[in-house]
Design an enzyme around this catalytic site. Sequence first.
Site, mmCIF file in Angstrom:
data_model
loop_
_atom_site.group_PDB
_atom_site.id
_atom_site.type_symbol
_atom_site.label_atom_id
_atom_site.label_comp_id
_atom_site.label_asym_id
_atom_site.label_seq_id
_atom_site.Cartn_x
_atom_site.Cartn_y
_atom_site.Cartn_z
ATOM 1 N N HIS A 195 91.600 115.300 84.936
ATOM 2 C CA HIS A 195 92.078 113.988 84.132
ATOM 3 C C HIS A 195 92.975 114.480 83.244
ATOM 4 C CE1 HIS A 195 91.961 110.073 82.820
ATOM 5 N NE2 HIS A 195 90.828 109.721 83.371
ATOM 6 N N HIS A 243 83.195 108.289 85.704
ATOM 7 C CA HIS A 243 83.345 109.425 85.383
ATOM 8 C C HIS A 243 82.091 110.170 85.160
ATOM 9 C CE1 HIS A 243 87.402 108.859 85.924
ATOM 10 N NE2 HIS A 243 87.926 108.683 84.747
ATOM 11 N N GLU A 287 94.689 111.753 89.561
ATOM 12 C CA GLU A 287 93.706 112.172 89.550
ATOM 13 C C GLU A 287 93.299 112.112 91.099
ATOM 14 O OE1 GLU A 287 90.798 109.951 86.839
ATOM 15 O OE2 GLU A 287 92.859 109.081 86.487
HETATM 16 C C1 GLA Z 1 90.583 106.551 84.591
HETATM 17 C C2 GLA Z 1 89.993 105.324 84.952
HETATM 18 C C3 GLA Z 1 90.540 104.424 83.903
HETATM 19 C C4 GLA Z 1 90.177 105.054 82.327
HETATM 20 C C5 GLA Z 1 90.532 106.284 82.182
HETATM 21 C C6 GLA Z 1 90.225 106.802 80.949
HETATM 22 O O1 GLA Z 1 91.682 106.870 85.074
HETATM 23 O O2 GLA Z 1 90.349 104.731 86.156
HETATM 24 O O3 GLA Z 1 90.175 103.262 84.127
HETATM 25 O O4 GLA Z 1 88.910 104.993 82.281
HETATM 26 O O5 GLA Z 1 89.907 107.035 83.315
HETATM 27 O O6 GLA Z 1 90.421 105.856 80.055
#
Ligand code: GLA
Length: 374
Positions: free
Chosen positions: A205, A135, A339
């Site tokens: 997110h 991210h 997402e």
């Molecule tokens: C995304 C990732 C997950 C996790 C979340 C936040 O969805 O794919 O593995 O890191 O963000 O916790």
Amino acid sequence: MKIRGWTAGLLAGALAAACYAQAPAKKGQLNVQKQAWGKLPDGTPVELYTLSNANGMKVAITTYGGAVVSLTAPDRNGKYADVVLGMDSVDGYLKPVPYFGALIGRYGNRIGHAQFVLDGKTYHVPRNDGDNSLHGGDRGFDKRVWAARETGVGLELTYVSKDGEEGYPGTLTAKVLYTVTPQNELRIEYNATTDRNTVVNLTNHTYFNLGGVGEGDILGHEVTIHADRFTPVDNGLIPTGELRAVEGTPFDFTKSTAIGARIGQADEQLQFGKGYDHNWVLNGSMRPAAEVYEPKSGRVMDVLTDQPGLQFYTGNFLDGTIHGKGGKAYGLRSAFCMETQHFPDSPNQPKFPTTELKPGQTYHTVTVYRFSAR
Ligand code: GLA
């Protein structure tokens, strides 16, 4: 990524989408209220904008991380309730919280071994998820204050990410337009340009619980994902490169299925993700990606996007230690995320659709979360 003027096929897709409930609200259909929402430790002020349509749907967005803080949607009796996880104040977002509602960039999801090669040069990005980068790094777009502008049809947020920030090449200007439409949709339009070749993968997110935030887990939610394949991963959640058929696996959501129906199966992929935390390869282009139905309230959320992938994450890392809005504890699987994105690790996977953006091109993508009830 959809680059303007790329191919006639994509253009046709874009036109189909334009006719396909992806039109933004018109001027005057949206009410926008702005309030001061505290300050960062260095004194930078943060605002909260509340967008509401004539039906009474309200979406609050903070300039910190461009995060969706609350979103109300009607149940089958027309009762609106908040259906997203979030914090009561900006201080809550300054603590380590897992990207609640935030805009994610420059590269959403993971980059394997926290490095990639672009134009023959190796770029190192922060290792903040085991050996991988997640991210956007240590201080991704979710931890930046975005500049806000009311456009009359929505809230436009701008963030300029400097050349070299978090290891990424090129100054990237990202603009996100949030709109709440009369059809009870949260529409998110992403645009970005760069002054040097770079990679980009923006997403949002938001964690949803259609039964109402803080109202138990999401295992009873019934999910459809319009995808015949997904991208299986290694134990660090980096795609192996295979596009695997969902048929006959717990990843088959082509027919509406409760999240909890197969999540506990002894399946290696589910074990790697501690549940669902995978990218589905969406069928076709410019189309509905997913539908989620919550049987008790009757709430429905449709996801529409032009993106090639969808990360469906079932809140497997939530453990009740974070107390969110109103002091409610956010327990294991108390929310899910959808997402919309390019596939994880694309900069290292030449067979995946490219995430490269060059000067002169415009990254442009639209995702719609539509709320209704039945
Ligand atoms: C995304 C990732 C997950 C996790 C979340 C936040 O969805 O794919 O593995 O890191 O963000 O916790």
